[in-house]
Design a protein around this motif. Structure first.
Motif, PDB file in Angstrom:
ATOM      1  N   VAL A 138       0.800  -1.417  -0.093  1.00  0.00           N
ATOM      2  CA  VAL A 138       0.285   0.114  -0.462  1.00  0.00           C
ATOM      3  C   VAL A 138       1.032   1.402   0.221  1.00  0.00           C
ATOM      4  O   VAL A 138       0.612   2.344  -0.418  1.00  0.00           O
ATOM      5  CB  VAL A 138      -0.818  -0.192   1.281  1.00  0.00           C
ATOM      6  CG1 VAL A 138      -1.549   1.380   1.577  1.00  0.00           C
ATOM      7  CG2 VAL A 138      -2.469  -1.407   1.269  1.00  0.00           C
ATOM      8  N   LEU A 139       1.709   1.043   1.225  1.00  0.00           N
ATOM      9  CA  LEU A 139       2.532   2.480   1.064  1.00  0.00           C
ATOM     10  C   LEU A 139       3.866   2.773  -0.877  1.00  0.00           C
ATOM     11  O   LEU A 139       3.634   3.912  -0.913  1.00  0.00           O
ATOM     12  CB  LEU A 139       3.772   2.077   1.943  1.00  0.00           C
ATOM     13  CG  LEU A 139       4.774   3.565   1.808  1.00  0.00           C
ATOM     14  CD1 LEU A 139       4.190   4.373   2.544  1.00  0.00           C
ATOM     15  CD2 LEU A 139       5.856   2.750   3.220  1.00  0.00           C
ATOM     16  N   GLY A 140       3.911   1.483  -1.062  1.00  0.00           N
ATOM     17  CA  GLY A 140       4.656   1.690  -2.423  1.00  0.00           C
ATOM     18  C   GLY A 140       3.577   2.142  -3.568  1.00  0.00           C
ATOM     19  O   GLY A 140       3.839   2.901  -4.541  1.00  0.00           O
ATOM     20  N   ILE A 141       2.961   1.777  -3.233  1.00  0.00           N
ATOM     21  CA  ILE A 141       1.481   2.362  -4.401  1.00  0.00           C
ATOM     22  C   ILE A 141       1.173   3.565  -4.176  1.00  0.00           C
ATOM     23  O   ILE A 141       1.264   4.120  -5.083  1.00  0.00           O
ATOM     24  CB  ILE A 141       0.297   1.153  -4.349  1.00  0.00           C
ATOM     25  CG1 ILE A 141       0.806  -0.430  -5.076  1.00  0.00           C
ATOM     26  CG2 ILE A 141      -0.658   2.089  -6.096  1.00  0.00           C
ATOM     27  CD1 ILE A 141       1.591  -0.192  -6.924  1.00  0.00           C
ATOM     28  N   GLY A 142       0.993   4.081  -3.403  1.00  0.00           N
ATOM     29  CA  GLY A 142       0.560   5.135  -3.235  1.00  0.00           C
ATOM     30  C   GLY A 142       1.675   6.240  -3.440  1.00  0.00           C
ATOM     31  O   GLY A 142       1.132   6.982  -3.987  1.00  0.00           O
ATOM     32  N   CYS A 143       2.588   5.418  -3.080  1.00  0.00           N
ATOM     33  CA  CYS A 143       3.570   7.259  -3.039  1.00  0.00           C
ATOM     34  C   CYS A 143       4.219   6.938  -4.564  1.00  0.00           C
ATOM     35  O   CYS A 143       4.458   8.246  -4.946  1.00  0.00           O
ATOM     36  CB  CYS A 143       5.041   6.410  -2.594  1.00  0.00           C
ATOM     37  SG  CYS A 143       5.171   6.741  -0.585  1.00  0.00           S
ATOM     38  N   ALA A 144       3.578   5.721  -4.698  1.00  0.00           N
ATOM     39  CA  ALA A 144       4.134   6.044  -6.686  1.00  0.00           C
ATOM     40  C   ALA A 144       3.019   6.885  -7.857  1.00  0.00           C
ATOM     41  O   ALA A 144       3.610   7.334  -9.096  1.00  0.00           O
ATOM     42  CB  ALA A 144       4.141   4.942  -7.191  1.00  0.00           C
ATOM     43  N   THR A 145       1.437   6.841  -6.824  1.00  0.00           N
ATOM     44  CA  THR A 145       0.468   7.245  -7.297  1.00  0.00           C
ATOM     45  C   THR A 145       0.717   9.138  -7.161  1.00  0.00           C
ATOM     46  O   THR A 145      -0.018   9.678  -7.977  1.00  0.00           O
ATOM     47  CB  THR A 145      -1.011   6.707  -6.886  1.00  0.00           C
ATOM     48  OG1 THR A 145      -0.762   5.253  -6.977  1.00  0.00           O
ATOM     49  CG2 THR A 145      -2.145   7.415  -7.378  1.00  0.00           C
TER      50      THR A 145
END
Length: 510
Positions: A138-145
């Motif tokens: 979740v952290l990775g996808i959120g930061c990438a978005t």
């Protein structure tokens, strides 16, 4: 906007798919949890059958049941990742609007640096660094978005940054947080909502990809992506073991994407007029005071064959029974000038928009008769209606700067009229444009065709707009207060010009 989205096919299908996915996330664990966790050593890696629709996994657990149960975790993680990415992106994108020059430059540089990294690589890196599992994914996808949303917000907020109301709020001492939440974000919310809906589907796919690669949800928990990964070794023996969860991912992601597309169509379809072909019901229209609805020719109820514009009982209705235009009737003959007089807000501009088919959604136009050059646009198909309105009718707006595209040369915009409606070639179109600018007494038309609207004065822009209307040689000109933004000297010149182009060519003017 959501209601308008439901009137589109894509928006309605998308909403149905989303509601189905949400319902599955709610009831899935309730009905299928026991079946999803039950181990059956006698039924390990069984292919799809009537008892196990998607087959079983390496421990004999029913894959269909596990797919139903995994809906809750998959959708929850997608929503959390999207909220994280959108929240951070909106904050980073809107901050430069209220920060000082140095702070704005620092935030902008940070966003540009983050955009330089591929989103998937950044998501995988952050997922590994923060620890394998749902939290890291979740952290990775959120930061990438976040960087993409920050750029979108920054672009939209830039259009608000120079507004007078924001400057006034700053002068009044309104704090940065209040300026951000009260003045900036509400004015750019619509495209952000569209982006949020589409990003939900993208986050769902990205999270499934991380789990498929072993970087997302870890055993014993599972989501759709992990189920696809577990079913891949036996895909040639039991295809549905992997394709079943993959189908669930596709359906949910397509639902979010289609609903976002429906919202986009609804937002861009505001200028579509709704014609009422049937005559307006006289009983439904409130009585109109004597002398306020009819103008020249209204008393003559017979069809005037010479009229270039014949309007009878024109009504514009909005939801809630609001009728800003009620029972307007007038007739314009060749060479005749008809003026509609009224106070501000009385419906003069809306009357002009109704004649030209430009009443904004959800307005509805009704009239017992509406004929332009002898043809009723309500009785024509879309292509014929566009041709009629584009060739027989010219509309001159109040603000010439908003009527001209600031990114295109004036000559290009005028040439578009003759190339679209008359099929003229490039050379012929240029000659027509030069002649048209000369007709409205614009000095040095050969040079003016290569200039942009900002290089024109206010009077020159209005002359260019009039020339644009005359390019298709219309039968009637509808001028919506064409001298409002001009000084008195230029007003007189524009009015004299309209009189010349109307009387000399036998056109009607309203």
């Amino acid at each position: 906007m959501p209601r308008r989205a439901l009137r589109t096919t894509t928006g309605l299908i998308g909403l149905v798919l989303i509601l189905a996915a949400v319902a599955l996330a709610i009831v899935g664990p309730v009905f299928w949890d026991s079946e999803a966790t039950r181990i059956d050593a006698a039924d390990i890696n069984a292919p799809a059958s009537g008892e196990h629709w998607f087959g079983t996994d390496g421990l004999g657990r029913d894959v269909f049941a596990r797919t139903m149960v995994a809906a809750r975790l998959s959708l929850t993680l997608a929503v959390l990742a999207t909220l994280l990415g959108v929240g951070a992106g909106v904050l980073l994108g809107a901050l430069p609007t209220v920060l000082g020059r140095r702070g704005a430059r620092l935030v902008t540089t940070l966003v540009e640096l983050l955009l330089a990294f591929p989103g998937l690589i950044l998501a995988m890196f952050l997922a590994v660094v923060s620890g394998l599992g749902a939290r890291g994914a979740v952290l990775g996808i959120g930061c990438a978005t976040a960087p993409g949303f920050a750029r979108l917000t920054q672009t939209m907020a830039a259009s608000v940054a120079g507004s007078d109301y924001l400057a006034a709020a700053k002068v009044l001492g309104v704090g940065r947080t209040r300026r951000l939440t009260r003045y900036v974000l509400p004015n750019i919310a619509e495209p952000l909502i569209l982006g949020f809906t589409v990003t939900l589907g993208q986050s769902l796919l990205a999270l499934a990809g991380l789990s498929f690669l072993g970087l997302g949800v870890q055993a014993p928990t599972y989501d759709w992506g992990r189920l696809v990964g577990e079913g891949m070794p036996g895909i040639f023996v039991s295809p549905l073991t992997a394709l079943g969860p993959a189908l669930a991912i596709c359906i949910a992601a397509i639902g979010f994407t289609l609903f976002g597309e429906g919202l986009s169509q609804a937002a861009s379809g505001r200028a579509v007029v709704r014609w009422r072909a049937e005559p307006t019901d006289p009983k439904a229209v409130p009585p109109v005071p004597a002398g306020t609805a009819d103008t020249a020719g209204a008393d003559d109820k017979a069809v005037d064959e010479k009229a270039v514009l014949d309007v009878r009982d024109l009504t514009v209705t909005f939801p809630g029974g609001v009728r800003p235009v009620r029972g307007v009737s007038f007739t314009v003959r060749p060479g005749q000038v008809i003026g509609i007089v009224g106070e501000s807000g009385s419906g003069k501009s809306l009357t002009a928009a109704a004649i030209a088919g430009l009443v904004p959604h959800p307005g509805a136009v009704g009239a017992t008769r509406l004929e332009i050059a002898g043809a009723d646009p309500r009785a024509l198909g879309p292509a014929e209606r566009r041709r009629l309105l584009g060739t027989k009718l010219a509309l001159v707006f109040q603000d010439p700067m908003s009527a001209l595209n600031p990114a295109l040369r004036v000559g290009t915009q005028l040439a578009e009229v003759v190339t679209t409606h008359r099929g003229a070639g490039r050379t012929a179109a240029r000659k027509s444009v030069v002649a048209g600018l000369g007709q409205v007494a614009l000095p040095d038309p050969e040079r003016r065709v290569r200039q942009y609207p900002h290089e024109y004065s206010g009077g020159m822009r209005q002359r260019a707009v009039i020339a644009m209307g005359l390019m298709a040689e219309p039968d009637v000109i509808v001028a919506d207060e064409p001298t409002t933004a001009l000084d008195v000297t230029v007003q007189r010149q524009i009015l004299a010009l309209l009189g010349e182009v109307t009387g000399g060519a036998g056109r009607g003017l309203s």
